[in-house]
Scaffold this active site. Structure first.
Site, PDB file in Angstrom:
ATOM      1  N   LYS A 263       4.985  16.134   1.166  1.00 43.56           N
ATOM      2  CA  LYS A 263       6.366  16.350   0.712  1.00 43.56           C
ATOM      3  C   LYS A 263       7.426  16.249   1.810  1.00 43.56           C
ATOM      4  O   LYS A 263       8.507  16.834   1.722  1.00 43.56           O
ATOM      5  CB  LYS A 263       6.528  17.700  -0.028  1.00 43.56           C
ATOM      6  CG  LYS A 263       5.488  18.028  -1.056  1.00 43.56           C
ATOM      7  CD  LYS A 263       5.049  16.874  -1.915  1.00 43.56           C
ATOM      8  CE  LYS A 263       6.078  16.312  -2.839  1.00 43.56           C
ATOM      9  NZ  LYS A 263       5.554  15.059  -3.506  1.00 43.56           N
TER      10      LYS A 263
ATOM     11  N   HIS B 272      -2.216  12.270   5.411  1.00 46.31           N
ATOM     12  CA  HIS B 272      -1.773  13.650   5.662  1.00 46.31           C
ATOM     13  C   HIS B 272      -2.726  14.327   6.653  1.00 46.31           C
ATOM     14  O   HIS B 272      -2.715  15.551   6.781  1.00 46.31           O
ATOM     15  CB  HIS B 272      -1.787  14.473   4.370  1.00 46.31           C
ATOM     16  CG  HIS B 272      -0.761  14.102   3.354  1.00 46.31           C
ATOM     17  ND1 HIS B 272       0.541  13.788   3.667  1.00 46.31           N
ATOM     18  CD2 HIS B 272      -0.831  14.025   1.999  1.00 46.31           C
ATOM     19  CE1 HIS B 272       1.206  13.534   2.547  1.00 46.31           C
ATOM     20  NE2 HIS B 272       0.395  13.666   1.526  1.00 46.31           N
TER      21      HIS B 272
ATOM     22  N   SER C  38       9.814  21.361  -2.726  1.00 46.15           N
ATOM     23  CA  SER C  38       9.405  20.064  -3.268  1.00 46.15           C
ATOM     24  C   SER C  38       7.948  20.142  -3.727  1.00 46.15           C
ATOM     25  O   SER C  38       7.572  19.662  -4.805  1.00 46.15           O
ATOM     26  CB  SER C  38       9.571  18.998  -2.175  1.00 46.15           C
ATOM     27  OG  SER C  38       9.108  17.751  -2.616  1.00 46.15           O
TER      28      SER C  38
HETATM   29  S1  PPS Z   1       3.839  13.128  -1.014  1.00 48.40           S
HETATM   30  O1  PPS Z   1       3.387  13.494  -2.355  1.00 48.40           O
HETATM   31  O2  PPS Z   1       3.289  14.052  -0.012  1.00 48.40           O
HETATM   32  O3  PPS Z   1       3.558  11.748  -0.686  1.00 48.40           O
HETATM   33  O4  PPS Z   1       5.409  13.376  -1.058  1.00 48.40           O
HETATM   34  P1  PPS Z   1       6.461  12.777  -0.022  1.00 48.40           P
HETATM   35  O5  PPS Z   1       6.718  11.369  -0.365  1.00 48.40           O
HETATM   36  O6  PPS Z   1       6.042  13.091   1.357  1.00 48.40           O
HETATM   37  O7  PPS Z   1       7.763  13.657  -0.298  1.00 48.40           O
HETATM   38  C1  PPS Z   1       8.440  13.592  -1.537  1.00 48.40           C
HETATM   39  C2  PPS Z   1       9.883  14.011  -1.299  1.00 48.40           C
HETATM   40  O8  PPS Z   1      10.576  12.917  -0.660  1.00 48.40           O
HETATM   41  C3  PPS Z   1      11.708  12.607  -1.460  1.00 48.40           C
HETATM   42  N1  PPS Z   1      12.082  11.168  -1.317  1.00 48.40           N
HETATM   43  C4  PPS Z   1      13.280  10.772  -0.869  1.00 48.40           C
HETATM   44  N2  PPS Z   1      14.340  11.461  -0.409  1.00 48.40           N
HETATM   45  C5  PPS Z   1      15.431  10.733  -0.039  1.00 48.40           C
HETATM   46  N3  PPS Z   1      15.511   9.392  -0.117  1.00 48.40           N
HETATM   47  C6  PPS Z   1      14.476   8.664  -0.581  1.00 48.40           C
HETATM   48  N4  PPS Z   1      14.590   7.334  -0.663  1.00 48.40           N
HETATM   49  C7  PPS Z   1      13.279   9.357  -0.961  1.00 48.40           C
HETATM   50  N5  PPS Z   1      12.080   8.966  -1.457  1.00 48.40           N
HETATM   51  C8  PPS Z   1      11.364  10.095  -1.661  1.00 48.40           C
HETATM   52  C9  PPS Z   1      11.274  12.957  -2.860  1.00 48.40           C
HETATM   53  O9  PPS Z   1      12.357  13.020  -3.744  1.00 48.40           O
HETATM   54  C10 PPS Z   1      10.596  14.301  -2.603  1.00 48.40           C
HETATM   55  O10 PPS Z   1      11.520  15.351  -2.298  1.00 48.40           O
HETATM   56  P2  PPS Z   1      12.186  16.296  -3.417  1.00 48.40           P
HETATM   57  O11 PPS Z   1      12.914  17.360  -2.632  1.00 48.40           O
HETATM   58  O12 PPS Z   1      11.076  16.879  -4.234  1.00 48.40           O
HETATM   59  O13 PPS Z   1      13.118  15.467  -4.208  1.00 48.40           O
END
Ligand code: PPS
Length: 290
Positions: free
Chosen positions: A45, A100, A130
Protein backbone atom coordinates in the site's frame (compact mmCIF):
# COMPACT_ATOMS: atom_id res chain seq x y z
CA UNK A 1 -4.87 -11.83 17.96
CA UNK A 2 -2.89 -14.08 15.66
CA UNK A 3 -3.50 -13.86 11.92
CA UNK A 4 -5.57 -16.64 10.41
CA UNK A 5 -3.58 -19.44 8.75
CA UNK A 6 -6.24 -19.44 6.07
CA UNK A 7 -4.67 -16.24 4.73
CA UNK A 8 -1.09 -15.99 5.93
CA UNK A 9 1.97 -18.07 6.69
CA UNK A 10 5.19 -17.05 8.35
CA UNK A 11 8.56 -17.71 6.80
CA UNK A 12 11.75 -16.50 8.49
CA UNK A 13 9.83 -13.96 10.54
CA UNK A 14 7.89 -12.49 7.63
CA UNK A 15 4.19 -12.96 6.76
CA UNK A 16 3.26 -14.05 3.23
CA UNK A 17 -0.14 -14.61 1.64
CA UNK A 18 -1.00 -18.26 0.97
CA UNK A 19 -0.94 -17.62 -2.80
CA UNK A 20 2.74 -18.49 -2.54
CA UNK A 21 4.57 -21.24 -0.64
CA UNK A 22 7.53 -21.39 1.75
CA UNK A 23 9.37 -23.60 -0.77
CA UNK A 24 8.97 -21.11 -3.57
CA UNK A 25 10.00 -18.20 -1.33
CA UNK A 26 13.07 -20.16 -0.20
CA UNK A 27 14.01 -20.82 -3.82
CA UNK A 28 14.15 -17.08 -4.54
CA UNK A 29 17.50 -16.78 -2.85
CA UNK A 30 18.97 -18.47 -5.93
CA UNK A 31 16.80 -16.53 -8.41
CA UNK A 32 19.20 -15.46 -11.12
CA UNK A 33 19.56 -11.69 -11.41
CA UNK A 34 20.49 -9.98 -14.67
CA UNK A 35 22.33 -6.67 -14.57
CA UNK A 36 19.42 -5.03 -16.37
CA UNK A 37 16.77 -6.21 -13.83
CA UNK A 38 14.67 -3.63 -12.02
CA UNK A 39 12.85 -4.48 -8.81
CA UNK A 40 10.06 -2.29 -7.47
CA UNK A 41 10.20 -2.93 -3.77
CA UNK A 42 7.65 -1.74 -1.24
CA UNK A 43 5.78 -2.44 1.92
CA UNK A 44 2.15 -3.06 0.78
CA UNK A 45 0.00 0.00 0.00
CA UNK A 46 2.94 2.34 -0.50
CA UNK A 47 2.59 3.03 -4.23
CA UNK A 48 3.55 -0.28 -5.85
CA UNK A 49 0.95 -0.31 -8.63
CA UNK A 50 1.66 3.32 -9.38
CA UNK A 51 5.38 2.62 -9.75
CA UNK A 52 4.65 -0.54 -11.77
CA UNK A 53 2.73 1.60 -14.22
CA UNK A 54 5.34 4.31 -14.38
CA UNK A 55 8.09 1.78 -15.12
CA UNK A 56 5.97 -0.01 -17.67
CA UNK A 57 5.18 3.29 -19.41
CA UNK A 58 8.85 4.29 -19.37
CA UNK A 59 10.16 1.03 -20.72
CA UNK A 60 7.46 -0.18 -23.11
CA UNK A 61 6.77 2.09 -26.01
CA UNK A 62 3.72 0.00 -26.84
CA UNK A 63 2.26 0.80 -23.44
CA UNK A 64 3.08 4.47 -23.77
CA UNK A 65 1.51 4.91 -27.16
CA UNK A 66 -1.39 2.56 -26.55
CA UNK A 67 -0.57 0.10 -29.32
CA UNK A 68 -0.19 -2.83 -26.94
CA UNK A 69 -2.84 -3.89 -24.50
CA UNK A 70 -1.23 -5.87 -21.73
CA UNK A 71 -2.17 -6.27 -18.08
CA UNK A 72 0.16 -4.51 -15.63
CA UNK A 73 0.64 -7.80 -13.84
CA UNK A 74 1.97 -9.33 -17.04
CA UNK A 75 4.25 -6.39 -17.73
CA UNK A 76 5.55 -6.19 -14.19
CA UNK A 77 4.84 -9.48 -12.42
CA UNK A 78 5.28 -10.19 -8.71
CA UNK A 79 8.42 -11.96 -7.70
CA UNK A 80 7.19 -13.91 -4.69
CA UNK A 81 3.62 -14.39 -5.96
CA UNK A 82 4.14 -16.11 -9.28
CA UNK A 83 0.41 -16.57 -9.77
CA UNK A 84 0.58 -17.62 -13.41
CA UNK A 85 3.55 -19.96 -12.84
CA UNK A 86 5.50 -18.10 -15.45
CA UNK A 87 9.02 -18.72 -16.49
CA UNK A 88 10.63 -15.41 -15.55
CA UNK A 89 13.62 -16.12 -17.76
CA UNK A 90 11.29 -15.51 -20.72
CA UNK A 91 10.30 -11.96 -19.77
CA UNK A 92 11.46 -9.24 -22.17
CA UNK A 93 14.55 -7.32 -21.05
CA UNK A 94 14.90 -5.31 -18.98
CA UNK A 95 12.77 -7.36 -16.62
CA UNK A 96 10.76 -5.34 -14.15
CA UNK A 97 9.44 -7.22 -11.13
CA UNK A 98 7.49 -6.09 -8.10
CA UNK A 99 8.06 -7.40 -4.60
CA UNK A 100 7.11 -6.82 -0.99
CA UNK A 101 10.07 -8.86 0.27
CA UNK A 102 12.13 -7.61 3.20
CA UNK A 103 15.76 -6.93 2.37
CA UNK A 104 16.96 -10.19 3.87
CA UNK A 105 14.80 -12.49 1.72
CA UNK A 106 15.60 -11.13 -1.74
CA UNK A 107 17.67 -12.98 -4.35
CA UNK A 108 21.29 -13.22 -3.27
CA UNK A 109 22.73 -11.48 -6.31
CA UNK A 110 20.60 -8.40 -5.77
CA UNK A 111 22.57 -7.89 -2.56
CA UNK A 112 25.74 -8.07 -4.63
CA UNK A 113 24.56 -4.96 -6.45
CA UNK A 114 23.43 -6.77 -9.56
CA UNK A 115 20.24 -5.27 -10.95
CA UNK A 116 18.48 -2.21 -9.59
CA UNK A 117 16.02 -1.68 -6.75
CA UNK A 118 13.50 1.13 -6.54
CA UNK A 119 12.18 1.31 -2.97
CA UNK A 120 9.05 3.37 -2.40
CA UNK A 121 7.83 4.41 1.06
CA UNK A 122 4.68 6.19 2.15
CA UNK A 123 3.70 7.73 5.46
CA UNK A 124 2.54 4.78 7.55
CA UNK A 125 -0.80 6.21 8.65
CA UNK A 126 -1.89 6.46 5.02
CA UNK A 127 -0.42 3.00 4.41
CA UNK A 128 -2.43 1.54 7.27
CA UNK A 129 -5.71 3.18 6.26
CA UNK A 130 -5.22 2.16 2.63
CA UNK A 131 -4.50 -1.38 3.85
CA UNK A 132 -7.63 -1.42 6.01
CA UNK A 133 -9.84 -0.55 3.05
CA UNK A 134 -7.95 -2.92 0.77
CA UNK A 135 -8.58 -5.82 3.16
CA UNK A 136 -12.31 -5.44 2.53
CA UNK A 137 -11.83 -5.49 -1.21
CA UNK A 138 -9.34 -8.38 -1.53
CA UNK A 139 -10.82 -11.76 -0.79
CA UNK A 140 -7.30 -13.12 -0.37
CA UNK A 141 -6.80 -10.94 2.74
CA UNK A 142 -8.49 -11.39 6.10
CA UNK A 143 -11.12 -8.72 6.54
CA UNK A 144 -11.06 -7.06 9.95
CA UNK A 145 -14.03 -4.69 9.95
CA UNK A 146 -13.17 -3.13 13.32
CA UNK A 147 -10.55 -0.48 12.55
CA UNK A 148 -9.17 -0.58 16.11
CA UNK A 149 -8.47 -4.29 15.79
CA UNK A 150 -6.96 -3.81 12.35
CA UNK A 151 -4.68 -1.12 13.69
CA UNK A 152 -3.45 -3.35 16.50
CA UNK A 153 -2.68 -6.06 13.96
CA UNK A 154 -0.85 -3.58 11.79
CA UNK A 155 1.15 -2.14 14.69
CA UNK A 156 2.07 -5.67 15.81
CA UNK A 157 3.18 -6.53 12.26
CA UNK A 158 0.69 -9.40 12.02
CA UNK A 159 -0.42 -8.66 8.48
CA UNK A 160 0.87 -9.61 5.05
CA UNK A 161 4.19 -7.78 4.86
CA UNK A 162 4.75 -7.97 8.65
CA UNK A 163 5.93 -4.84 10.43
CA UNK A 164 5.92 -1.67 8.37
CA UNK A 165 8.70 -0.24 10.50
CA UNK A 166 10.95 -3.31 10.18
CA UNK A 167 10.47 -3.36 6.42
CA UNK A 168 11.40 0.28 5.90
CA UNK A 169 14.19 0.32 8.52
CA UNK A 170 15.64 -2.89 7.06
CA UNK A 171 15.82 -1.57 3.52
CA UNK A 172 17.21 1.81 4.55
CA UNK A 173 19.85 0.40 6.87
CA UNK A 174 21.06 -2.05 4.20
CA UNK A 175 21.01 0.43 1.35
CA UNK A 176 24.75 0.12 0.77
CA UNK A 177 24.33 -3.55 -0.21
CA UNK A 178 22.09 -2.61 -3.12
CA UNK A 179 22.02 -0.53 -6.22
CA UNK A 180 18.99 1.34 -4.92
CA UNK A 181 16.85 4.42 -5.53
CA UNK A 182 14.62 5.57 -2.68
CA UNK A 183 11.42 7.41 -3.50
CA UNK A 184 8.45 8.44 -1.44
CA UNK A 185 4.80 8.32 -2.40
CA UNK A 186 4.46 11.92 -1.23
CA UNK A 187 7.25 13.21 -3.47
CA UNK A 188 5.68 11.40 -6.41
CA UNK A 189 2.39 13.04 -5.55
CA UNK A 190 3.98 16.47 -5.21
CA UNK A 191 5.99 16.38 -8.41
CA UNK A 192 5.32 13.37 -10.59
CA UNK A 193 7.43 14.63 -13.45
CA UNK A 194 10.55 14.91 -11.29
CA UNK A 195 9.93 11.40 -9.95
CA UNK A 196 9.56 10.05 -13.49
CA UNK A 197 12.82 11.74 -14.51
CA UNK A 198 14.60 10.33 -11.44
CA UNK A 199 13.42 6.85 -12.41
CA UNK A 200 14.46 7.31 -16.05
CA UNK A 201 17.87 8.43 -14.91
CA UNK A 202 18.24 5.54 -12.48
CA UNK A 203 17.30 2.89 -15.05
CA UNK A 204 19.28 4.58 -17.81
CA UNK A 205 16.35 5.28 -20.12
CA UNK A 206 16.38 8.42 -22.22
CA UNK A 207 12.95 9.67 -23.22
CA UNK A 208 12.06 12.76 -25.23
CA UNK A 209 10.17 15.61 -23.58
CA UNK A 210 6.97 14.42 -25.27
CA UNK A 211 7.50 10.87 -24.08
CA UNK A 212 8.05 12.05 -20.50
CA UNK A 213 4.86 14.14 -20.80
CA UNK A 214 3.01 11.07 -21.95
CA UNK A 215 4.27 8.94 -19.03
CA UNK A 216 3.34 11.65 -16.53
CA UNK A 217 -0.10 12.15 -18.06
CA UNK A 218 -0.91 8.45 -18.04
CA UNK A 219 0.43 7.92 -14.52
CA UNK A 220 -1.78 10.49 -12.77
CA UNK A 221 -4.31 9.04 -10.37
CA UNK A 222 -7.23 10.23 -12.48
CA UNK A 223 -5.94 8.67 -15.70
CA UNK A 224 -4.75 5.45 -14.12
CA UNK A 225 -8.12 5.07 -12.46
CA UNK A 226 -9.82 5.18 -15.86
CA UNK A 227 -7.46 2.60 -17.32
CA UNK A 228 -8.70 -0.94 -16.54
CA UNK A 229 -5.16 -2.35 -16.78
CA UNK A 230 -3.66 0.24 -14.45
CA UNK A 231 -6.59 -0.15 -12.07
CA UNK A 232 -6.34 -3.95 -11.99
CA UNK A 233 -9.99 -4.13 -13.03
CA UNK A 234 -9.62 -7.49 -14.69
CA UNK A 235 -8.76 -9.45 -11.57
CA UNK A 236 -10.88 -12.59 -11.21
CA UNK A 237 -13.95 -12.53 -8.95
CA UNK A 238 -12.45 -15.15 -6.65
CA UNK A 239 -9.82 -12.57 -5.62
CA UNK A 240 -11.74 -9.34 -5.30
CA UNK A 241 -15.14 -8.09 -4.13
CA UNK A 242 -15.70 -5.54 -6.87
CA UNK A 243 -18.60 -3.93 -4.98
CA UNK A 244 -16.38 -3.25 -1.96
CA UNK A 245 -13.66 -1.09 -3.42
CA UNK A 246 -10.99 -0.79 -6.04
CA UNK A 247 -7.25 -0.78 -6.36
CA UNK A 248 -7.02 2.93 -6.98
CA UNK A 249 -9.14 4.15 -4.10
CA UNK A 250 -8.35 7.79 -3.18
CA UNK A 251 -4.70 8.32 -4.03
CA UNK A 252 -4.16 11.22 -1.66
CA UNK A 253 -1.81 12.29 1.12
CA UNK A 254 -3.38 12.61 4.56
CA UNK A 255 -6.48 10.49 4.00
CA UNK A 256 -5.74 8.76 7.33
CA UNK A 257 -7.44 11.72 9.01
CA UNK A 258 -10.75 10.62 7.52
CA UNK A 259 -10.58 7.22 9.18
CA UNK A 260 -8.47 7.57 12.32
CA UNK A 261 -9.75 9.27 15.45
CA UNK A 262 -7.43 11.54 17.45
CA UNK A 263 -7.10 8.77 20.06
CA UNK A 264 -6.15 6.23 17.39
CA UNK A 265 -3.60 8.60 15.91
CA UNK A 266 -2.09 9.10 19.36
CA UNK A 267 -1.94 5.36 19.94
CA UNK A 268 -0.19 4.99 16.59
CA UNK A 269 2.31 7.71 17.51
CA UNK A 270 2.97 6.02 20.82
CA UNK A 271 4.13 2.88 19.00
CA UNK A 272 5.92 4.42 16.05
CA UNK A 273 6.88 8.02 16.63
CA UNK A 274 10.19 7.47 18.42
CA UNK A 275 11.15 4.68 16.03
CA UNK A 276 10.26 6.74 12.96
CA UNK A 277 12.72 9.43 14.02
CA UNK A 278 15.53 6.94 13.48
CA UNK A 279 14.65 6.60 9.78
CA UNK A 280 16.40 8.93 7.32
CA UNK A 281 13.09 10.01 5.81
CA UNK A 282 11.10 13.13 6.44
CA UNK A 283 7.56 11.86 6.53
CA UNK A 284 4.87 14.04 5.07
CA UNK A 285 1.60 13.45 6.91
CA UNK A 286 -0.66 15.87 5.09
CA UNK A 287 -0.90 18.00 1.97
CA UNK A 288 -0.17 21.23 3.86
CA UNK A 289 3.37 19.90 4.52
CA UNK A 290 4.06 19.32 0.83
S1 PPS B 1 -0.43 -3.02 -3.23
O1 PPS B 1 -1.68 -3.77 -3.07
O2 PPS B 1 0.47 -3.27 -2.09
O3 PPS B 1 0.22 -3.28 -4.49
O4 PPS B 1 -0.88 -1.50 -3.14
P1 PPS B 1 -0.02 -0.26 -3.64
O5 PPS B 1 -0.12 -0.16 -5.10
O6 PPS B 1 1.33 -0.31 -3.04
O7 PPS B 1 -0.75 0.98 -2.95
C1 PPS B 1 -2.08 1.33 -3.30
C2 PPS B 1 -2.26 2.81 -2.98
O8 PPS B 1 -1.59 3.58 -4.00
C3 PPS B 1 -2.55 4.47 -4.56
N1 PPS B 1 -2.22 4.80 -5.98
C4 PPS B 1 -1.99 6.05 -6.39
N2 PPS B 1 -1.93 7.22 -5.74
C5 PPS B 1 -1.68 8.33 -6.48
N3 PPS B 1 -1.51 8.32 -7.82
C6 PPS B 1 -1.57 7.17 -8.52
N4 PPS B 1 -1.41 7.20 -9.85
C7 PPS B 1 -1.80 5.96 -7.80
N5 PPS B 1 -1.92 4.65 -8.16
C8 PPS B 1 -2.17 3.97 -7.02
C9 PPS B 1 -3.86 3.73 -4.43
O9 PPS B 1 -4.96 4.56 -4.63
C10 PPS B 1 -3.72 3.20 -3.00
O10 PPS B 1 -3.85 4.22 -2.00
P2 PPS B 1 -5.26 4.64 -1.34
O11 PPS B 1 -4.89 5.58 -0.23
O12 PPS B 1 -5.90 3.39 -0.81
O13 PPS B 1 -6.06 5.31 -2.38
Amino acid sequence: MEPSKKYLFEYKGYYFGVETTPEYVASLEDFEIYDSDIFITTYPKSGTVWTQNILSLIIHEGHRNGTENMETMDRVPWLEYNLKQRDYTKLPLPRVLATHLPYYLVPRDLKNKRGRVIYVTRNPKDVMVSYYHFSKFMKTLEEIPDFNLFMERFLAGKVLGSSWFDHVAGWYSHAEDFNILFLTYEEMKKDLRSAVLKICNFVGKKLSEEEVDSVVRQATFENMRKDPRANYENLPDEWVSKDKGRFLRKGTVGDWKNTMTVAQSERFDEVFKEKIKTLPIKFVWDTDEM
